[in-house]
Design a protein around this motif. Sequence first.
Motif, mmCIF file in Angstrom:
data_model
loop_
_atom_site.group_PDB
_atom_site.id
_atom_site.type_symbol
_atom_site.label_atom_id
_atom_site.label_comp_id
_atom_site.label_asym_id
_atom_site.label_seq_id
_atom_site.Cartn_x
_atom_site.Cartn_y
_atom_site.Cartn_z
ATOM 1 N N ASP A 226 1.201 -0.760 0.165
ATOM 2 C CA ASP A 226 -0.012 0.321 0.020
ATOM 3 C C ASP A 226 0.603 1.481 -0.286
ATOM 4 N N LYS A 227 1.592 1.019 0.834
ATOM 5 C CA LYS A 227 2.543 1.873 0.571
ATOM 6 C C LYS A 227 3.143 2.484 -0.171
ATOM 7 N N LEU A 228 4.182 1.543 -0.956
ATOM 8 C CA LEU A 228 4.484 1.571 -2.727
ATOM 9 C C LEU A 228 3.470 2.044 -3.590
ATOM 10 N N PHE A 229 1.962 1.880 -3.741
ATOM 11 C CA PHE A 229 1.316 2.214 -4.207
ATOM 12 C C PHE A 229 1.085 4.024 -3.934
ATOM 13 N N GLN A 291 19.081 6.172 -7.591
ATOM 14 C CA GLN A 291 18.540 7.179 -8.820
ATOM 15 C C GLN A 291 17.506 7.359 -8.701
ATOM 16 N N PHE A 292 16.566 7.095 -8.114
ATOM 17 C CA PHE A 292 14.613 6.763 -7.897
ATOM 18 C C PHE A 292 14.634 7.139 -6.356
ATOM 19 N N ALA A 293 14.855 8.024 -6.275
ATOM 20 C CA ALA A 293 14.729 8.798 -4.828
ATOM 21 C C ALA A 293 13.685 8.590 -3.763
ATOM 22 N N PHE A 294 12.372 8.328 -4.202
ATOM 23 C CA PHE A 294 10.970 8.107 -3.643
ATOM 24 C C PHE A 294 11.464 6.144 -3.443
ATOM 25 N N LEU A 295 12.256 5.731 -4.251
ATOM 26 C CA LEU A 295 12.022 4.295 -4.167
ATOM 27 C C LEU A 295 12.997 3.554 -2.918
ATOM 28 N N LYS A 296 14.103 4.483 -3.187
ATOM 29 C CA LYS A 296 15.042 4.398 -1.686
ATOM 30 C C LYS A 296 14.350 4.731 -0.691
ATOM 31 N N LYS A 297 14.178 5.872 -0.073
ATOM 32 C CA LYS A 297 12.688 6.359 0.724
ATOM 33 C C LYS A 297 12.070 4.890 1.154
ATOM 34 N N TRP A 298 11.280 4.512 0.177
ATOM 35 C CA TRP A 298 10.301 3.559 0.882
ATOM 36 C C TRP A 298 10.809 2.427 1.295
ATOM 37 N N PHE A 299 12.502 1.972 0.406
ATOM 38 C CA PHE A 299 12.710 1.389 0.897
ATOM 39 C C PHE A 299 13.146 1.564 2.241
ATOM 40 N N LEU A 300 13.791 2.105 3.310
ATOM 41 C CA LEU A 300 14.617 2.928 3.928
ATOM 42 C C LEU A 300 13.491 2.714 4.757
ATOM 43 N N ASP A 301 12.215 3.042 4.838
ATOM 44 C CA ASP A 301 11.399 3.662 6.556
ATOM 45 C C ASP A 301 10.883 2.199 6.354
ATOM 46 N N ASN A 302 10.961 0.938 5.414
ATOM 47 C CA ASN A 302 10.122 -0.183 5.437
ATOM 48 C C ASN A 302 11.080 -1.151 5.784
ATOM 49 N N LEU A 303 12.210 -0.687 5.834
ATOM 50 C CA LEU A 303 13.579 -1.526 5.803
ATOM 51 C C LEU A 303 13.453 -2.769 7.086
ATOM 52 N N ASP A 304 13.101 -3.046 7.917
ATOM 53 C CA ASP A 304 12.727 -3.919 8.846
ATOM 54 C C ASP A 304 12.202 -5.270 8.002
ATOM 55 N N ASP A 305 11.090 -4.871 6.873
ATOM 56 C CA ASP A 305 10.436 -5.520 6.935
ATOM 57 C C ASP A 305 11.168 -5.910 4.901
ATOM 58 N N LEU A 306 11.639 -5.188 4.117
ATOM 59 C CA LEU A 306 12.176 -4.553 3.138
ATOM 60 C C LEU A 306 13.531 -5.278 2.965
ATOM 61 N N GLN A 307 14.404 -5.238 4.174
ATOM 62 C CA GLN A 307 15.847 -6.682 3.377
ATOM 63 C C GLN A 307 16.192 -6.923 2.840
ATOM 64 N N ILE A 308 17.217 -7.156 2.068
ATOM 65 C CA ILE A 308 17.694 -8.268 1.655
ATOM 66 C C ILE A 308 18.802 -9.510 2.229
ATOM 67 N N GLY A 309 18.009 -10.486 1.491
ATOM 68 C CA GLY A 309 18.455 -11.547 2.483
ATOM 69 C C GLY A 309 20.100 -11.951 1.819
ATOM 70 N N SER A 310 20.925 -12.228 2.442
ATOM 71 C CA SER A 310 22.933 -12.402 3.121
ATOM 72 C C SER A 310 23.123 -13.659 2.611
ATOM 73 N N LYS A 311 24.146 -13.873 1.943
ATOM 74 C CA LYS A 311 24.849 -15.493 2.315
ATOM 75 C C LYS A 311 25.796 -15.396 3.575
ATOM 76 N N MET A 312 25.541 -13.650 3.593
ATOM 77 C CA MET A 312 26.587 -13.676 4.692
ATOM 78 C C MET A 312 25.744 -13.392 6.508
ATOM 79 N N VAL A 313 27.374 -13.589 7.116
ATOM 80 C CA VAL A 313 26.894 -14.128 8.933
ATOM 81 C C VAL A 313 26.731 -12.577 8.709
#
Length: 313
Positions: A226-229, A291-313
Amino acid sequence: MSDESLNPSSLTTNGRLVAYSQSVKAGLQHGIEFTKLFDQLTNTTDPNELLAASTSLFDFQMDTEYVVYPHKYDANDYYLIFMSRLLELHDDKEAVLHSREDNLKADTLFQTFPNIDDTEEFHFEQRPNQDGAFYVEQNSHQVIFSLNLKEKTMYFNSDTITKLFITEWSGKSDNAAVSDAVDLFIEFGKYLVSDFGFNVDFNMLDAANDKKYVLAKADLSDQIMDKLFVVTADNQLMLQNMDEVQGAFLDLGNQIIFSLYKQNGADGSAHWVMTVQDPKEQYSLFDIFNQFAFLKKWFLDNLDDLQIGSKMV
């Protein structure tokens, strides 16, 4: 030397002197073997010789029982020299290798990048019970990637890409300077693949169209979509639902498509993924946020849910 020399108590005085001389010679010869590898590391123009020298030096113990060398580089420094030399062999010279005088050992080595804050210094570190070495920003000790020359693996850390590249650096430098530094890390990874056949996980820096950036969390709140919309509508764009799966995609122009959807596995498992597609495979997820500031802000504002997984510990 005879078996008798293995037991010092059985040696005559002369025998002890001879054994001492032979042990010193062995220690000095060991040092000479080190210098051969070090010369190979610093002078060779053959990538395979460069890798072989770096791998050997990483595990090389210079000191022997009778000969101790007070000034020597850390094992991690050989990884840093390897990285700098490989970039040099490919005419990539944006990363600058520095030497700082250290009275306790050989000079301390570190890297910096043009147009990035001068306080940002980078080197390799070893971690307890973990193989290879970790390329870190010295002040924060944030791991950018792990590297194992022996196993031929390299993994980028999604958490650091988010915290350092997308958040901290973007506040200190312009987007072009950040992209130039990150591009150098990517090029280094590509050279590892092309020259030596490394297995490299570029994570959020991978621009391949078939790359799926898997979210660390298995579930995703409806509010995130919804926030992305809302933010896309605020930027005169239209978020569109996907037909065959639960999710949506966004046309960013120039045939660049950003998607967020739930992917179902053959084993019944499911996870949320982001994808970026463009005709020339020039844009990674990092590039999109850069490049797209609005997508970056949406990502960072919701980072707890949107963090990308990593193979690293």
